[in-house]
Design a protein around this motif. Structure first.
Motif, PDB file in Angstrom:
ATOM      1  N   TYR A 134      -0.489   0.791  -1.667  1.00  0.00           N
ATOM      2  CA  TYR A 134       0.669   2.014  -0.856  1.00  0.00           C
ATOM      3  C   TYR A 134       0.518   3.491  -1.599  1.00  0.00           C
ATOM      4  O   TYR A 134       0.440   3.466  -3.135  1.00  0.00           O
ATOM      5  CB  TYR A 134       2.209   1.816  -0.713  1.00  0.00           C
ATOM      6  CG  TYR A 134       3.426   2.643  -0.131  1.00  0.00           C
ATOM      7  CD1 TYR A 134       3.261   2.504   1.591  1.00  0.00           C
ATOM      8  CD2 TYR A 134       3.841   3.271  -1.302  1.00  0.00           C
ATOM      9  CE1 TYR A 134       3.838   3.200   2.044  1.00  0.00           C
ATOM     10  CE2 TYR A 134       5.043   3.784  -0.280  1.00  0.00           C
ATOM     11  CZ  TYR A 134       4.986   3.900   1.292  1.00  0.00           C
ATOM     12  OH  TYR A 134       5.480   5.228   1.928  1.00  0.00           O
ATOM     13  N   HIS A 135       0.292   4.243  -0.881  1.00  0.00           N
ATOM     14  CA  HIS A 135       0.738   5.867  -1.028  1.00  0.00           C
ATOM     15  C   HIS A 135       1.905   6.739  -0.223  1.00  0.00           C
ATOM     16  O   HIS A 135       2.018   7.343   0.616  1.00  0.00           O
ATOM     17  CB  HIS A 135       0.017   6.749  -0.721  1.00  0.00           C
ATOM     18  CG  HIS A 135      -0.370   8.352  -0.585  1.00  0.00           C
ATOM     19  ND1 HIS A 135      -0.310   8.954  -1.524  1.00  0.00           N
ATOM     20  CD2 HIS A 135      -0.425   8.708  -0.044  1.00  0.00           C
ATOM     21  CE1 HIS A 135      -0.343   9.771  -1.415  1.00  0.00           C
ATOM     22  NE2 HIS A 135      -0.340  10.348  -0.773  1.00  0.00           N
ATOM     23  N   CYS A 194      -8.502   9.358  -4.174  1.00  0.00           N
ATOM     24  CA  CYS A 194     -10.128   7.840  -3.169  1.00  0.00           C
ATOM     25  C   CYS A 194     -10.014   7.343  -4.752  1.00  0.00           C
ATOM     26  O   CYS A 194     -10.255   5.822  -4.434  1.00  0.00           O
ATOM     27  CB  CYS A 194     -11.202   8.308  -2.824  1.00  0.00           C
ATOM     28  SG  CYS A 194     -10.194   9.295  -1.126  1.00  0.00           S
ATOM     29  N   ARG A 195     -10.455   7.453  -6.229  1.00  0.00           N
ATOM     30  CA  ARG A 195     -10.808   6.680  -6.534  1.00  0.00           C
ATOM     31  C   ARG A 195      -9.238   6.255  -7.381  1.00  0.00           C
ATOM     32  O   ARG A 195      -9.802   4.897  -7.871  1.00  0.00           O
ATOM     33  CB  ARG A 195     -11.200   7.725  -8.270  1.00  0.00           C
ATOM     34  CG  ARG A 195     -12.819   9.042  -7.893  1.00  0.00           C
ATOM     35  CD  ARG A 195     -12.259   9.140  -9.101  1.00  0.00           C
ATOM     36  NE  ARG A 195     -12.092  10.239  -9.194  1.00  0.00           N
ATOM     37  CZ  ARG A 195     -12.055  11.597  -9.227  1.00  0.00           C
ATOM     38  NH1 ARG A 195     -13.440  11.770  -8.888  1.00  0.00           N
ATOM     39  NH2 ARG A 195     -11.127  12.438  -9.954  1.00  0.00           N
ATOM     40  N   ALA A 196      -8.880   6.117  -7.195  1.00  0.00           N
ATOM     41  CA  ALA A 196      -7.158   5.327  -7.941  1.00  0.00           C
ATOM     42  C   ALA A 196      -7.318   4.706  -6.617  1.00  0.00           C
ATOM     43  O   ALA A 196      -6.914   3.562  -7.067  1.00  0.00           O
ATOM     44  CB  ALA A 196      -5.707   6.121  -7.722  1.00  0.00           C
ATOM     45  N   VAL A 197      -7.022   4.340  -5.562  1.00  0.00           N
ATOM     46  CA  VAL A 197      -7.038   3.674  -4.372  1.00  0.00           C
ATOM     47  C   VAL A 197      -8.482   2.754  -4.530  1.00  0.00           C
ATOM     48  O   VAL A 197      -8.052   1.132  -4.354  1.00  0.00           O
ATOM     49  CB  VAL A 197      -7.416   4.526  -2.690  1.00  0.00           C
ATOM     50  CG1 VAL A 197      -7.246   3.548  -1.582  1.00  0.00           C
ATOM     51  CG2 VAL A 197      -5.731   5.047  -3.263  1.00  0.00           C
ATOM     52  N   GLY A 199     -10.027   1.606  -7.072  1.00  0.00           N
ATOM     53  CA  GLY A 199     -10.096   0.819  -8.319  1.00  0.00           C
ATOM     54  C   GLY A 199      -8.941   0.058  -8.304  1.00  0.00           C
ATOM     55  O   GLY A 199      -8.398  -1.128  -8.799  1.00  0.00           O
ATOM     56  N   THR A 200      -7.894  -0.262  -7.114  1.00  0.00           N
ATOM     57  CA  THR A 200      -6.917  -0.673  -6.669  1.00  0.00           C
ATOM     58  C   THR A 200      -7.843  -2.851  -5.928  1.00  0.00           C
ATOM     59  O   THR A 200      -7.020  -3.453  -6.662  1.00  0.00           O
ATOM     60  CB  THR A 200      -5.913  -0.406  -5.809  1.00  0.00           C
ATOM     61  OG1 THR A 200      -6.195  -0.736  -4.395  1.00  0.00           O
ATOM     62  CG2 THR A 200      -5.158   0.429  -6.498  1.00  0.00           C
ATOM     63  N   GLY A 201      -8.879  -2.370  -5.984  1.00  0.00           N
ATOM     64  CA  GLY A 201      -9.140  -2.936  -4.785  1.00  0.00           C
ATOM     65  C   GLY A 201      -8.648  -4.027  -3.930  1.00  0.00           C
ATOM     66  O   GLY A 201      -8.899  -5.121  -3.504  1.00  0.00           O
ATOM     67  N   ALA A 202      -7.874  -3.477  -3.328  1.00  0.00           N
ATOM     68  CA  ALA A 202      -6.990  -3.517  -1.978  1.00  0.00           C
ATOM     69  C   ALA A 202      -7.976  -3.305  -1.098  1.00  0.00           C
ATOM     70  O   ALA A 202      -9.127  -2.277  -1.626  1.00  0.00           O
ATOM     71  CB  ALA A 202      -6.254  -2.534  -1.984  1.00  0.00           C
ATOM     72  N   THR A 203      -7.925  -3.914  -0.104  1.00  0.00           N
ATOM     73  CA  THR A 203      -8.703  -3.821   1.666  1.00  0.00           C
ATOM     74  C   THR A 203      -8.084  -3.068   2.577  1.00  0.00           C
ATOM     75  O   THR A 203      -8.721  -2.552   2.891  1.00  0.00           O
ATOM     76  CB  THR A 203      -9.327  -5.002   1.573  1.00  0.00           C
ATOM     77  OG1 THR A 203      -8.025  -5.678   2.294  1.00  0.00           O
ATOM     78  CG2 THR A 203     -10.099  -5.189   0.965  1.00  0.00           C
TER      79      THR A 203
END
Length: 244
Positions: A134-135, A194-197, A199-203
């Motif tokens: 979540y952002h 985008c790198r942070a997102v 890196g979470t492995g979320a879909t």
């Protein structure tokens, strides 16, 4: 409860599924949702760009359109923040309109505020068996101070694995016309997000504003990252019978 849906321009033109999700969700919870056809833009782009004379007629239309509803919900933190924060400053020299704005402001809610604070619900009966991050968009985070409300709603979704987003409070770089006027800075901020997102492995990436999701989603798509950007209202409306 009788609730008016203020769908907002971005959702109406580009993401109508978000508006439909809000209606489906609230009706499932037993509420009556109406869509006033006279609604238009809230004037955010005009006001933020210094076009006060062009923004005020839009303010007046919003006030007139939603004056008879006990609650107004918008799936957009930025548009709710526009009404709460900017409207009073735009109409300061019009006493009658200023009074109407003051009367409307407390009845306008971002979706999570309506669900948690007004309707008193966090478990909305949703089902979404996917890893999600979540952002917290800037308007929701810094102006509306939504805090844990959206996260409480997402944690109650059956099957959902909520993954923390590193540096979540950092802006994605959209900021409406900021992304146009300051493209290089915006692009650098987007790359960090985008790198942070990724890196979470979320879909799935969820947020309260489709404008920010469009910005981040575009960046993810250009880097071939397999993360889908989706408004959290669509996750909350998802059930086994009516999946996203």
């Amino acid at each position: 409860m009788r609730i008016a849906l203020f769908v907002t321009c971005v959702n109406d033109l580009l993401y109508p599924g978000t508006g439909r999700a809000v209606v489906r969700l609230l009706e499932r919870l037993g509420h009556t949702v109406e869509f006033p056809l006279t609604q238009t833009c809230c004037g955010q782009m005009h006001g933020n760009s210094g076009y006060r004379a062009e923004a005020v007629p839009l303010v007046r239309n919003v006030v007139e359109t939603f004056r008879d509803y006990p609650a107004v919900v918008a799936p957009s933190g930025s548009c709710v923040a526009m009404i709460r924060d900017a409207y009073p400053r735009l109409v300061v020299d019009d006493d009658r309109l200023a009074a109407a704005v003051a009367e409307l402001r407390p009845r306008v809610y971002e979706l999570s505020e309506l669900l948690v604070d007004v309707l008193g619900v966090t478990d909305v009966g949703a089902w979404f068996p996917h890893p999600v991050t979540y952002h917290p968009t800037c308007h929701g985070l810094r102006m509306l101070r939504l805090g844990e409300r959206p996260l409480r709603l997402l944690r109650a979704v059956r099957g959902l694995d909520l993954i923390e987003l590193p540096d979540s409070t950092e802006c994605c770089g959209f900021g409406g016309t900021f992304a146009v006027k300051n493209a290089a800075v915006s692009t650098a901020m987007l790359a960090d997000k985008c790198r942070a997102v990724a890196g979470t492995g979320a879909t799935y990436l969820a947020a309260a504003d489709n404008s920010c999701l469009a910005h981040i989603g575009g960046g993810l798509a250009r880097t071939s990252t397999a993360v889908h950007a989706v408004h959290y209202a669509e996750i909350l409306a998802s059930t086994p019978e009516e999946p996203l």
